[in-house]
Design a protein around this motif. Structure first.
Motif: not given
Length: 89
Positions: A41-53, A62-73
């Motif tokens: 998960g740590r490495d996956v998170t680093r790759e997600l950051a590289r992909r601008e996620v 694990g990986i914490r995903i937190s959609p905000h008011f501006y997050t699209s479907d």
């Protein structure tokens, strides 16, 4: 209502992908965060950051995903697809 809908959708998509969901499933107790656990998960998170996620890694959770008011479907769908593409090359 949007937060509940998006976090429920994240859980559905994570379940479909076979990822372990570490967040509570009751929206009244969950809040606006979904935590999924995947191998490396740590490495996956680093790759997600590289992909601008933007997500956050929490050790022993694990990986914490937190959609905000501006997050699209579409972004909700994308985060799980990006994780899947990293975990299942």
């Amino acid at each position: 209502a949007k937060s509940v809908r998006q976090t429920e959708r994240l859980i559905e998509l994570a379940d479909e992908a076979g990822f372990q969901v570490r967040s509570g499933r009751d929206p009244r107790a969950r809040g606006g965060v979904v935590v999924v656990d995947v191998p490396n998960g740590r490495d996956v998170t680093r790759e997600l950051a590289r992909r601008e996620v933007l997500v956050d890694y929490r050790p022993n959770a694990g990986i914490r995903i937190s959609p905000h008011f501006y997050t699209s479907d579409d972004e909700v769908y994308r985060v799980i697809e990006e994780i899947r593409s990293i975990v299942e090359p």
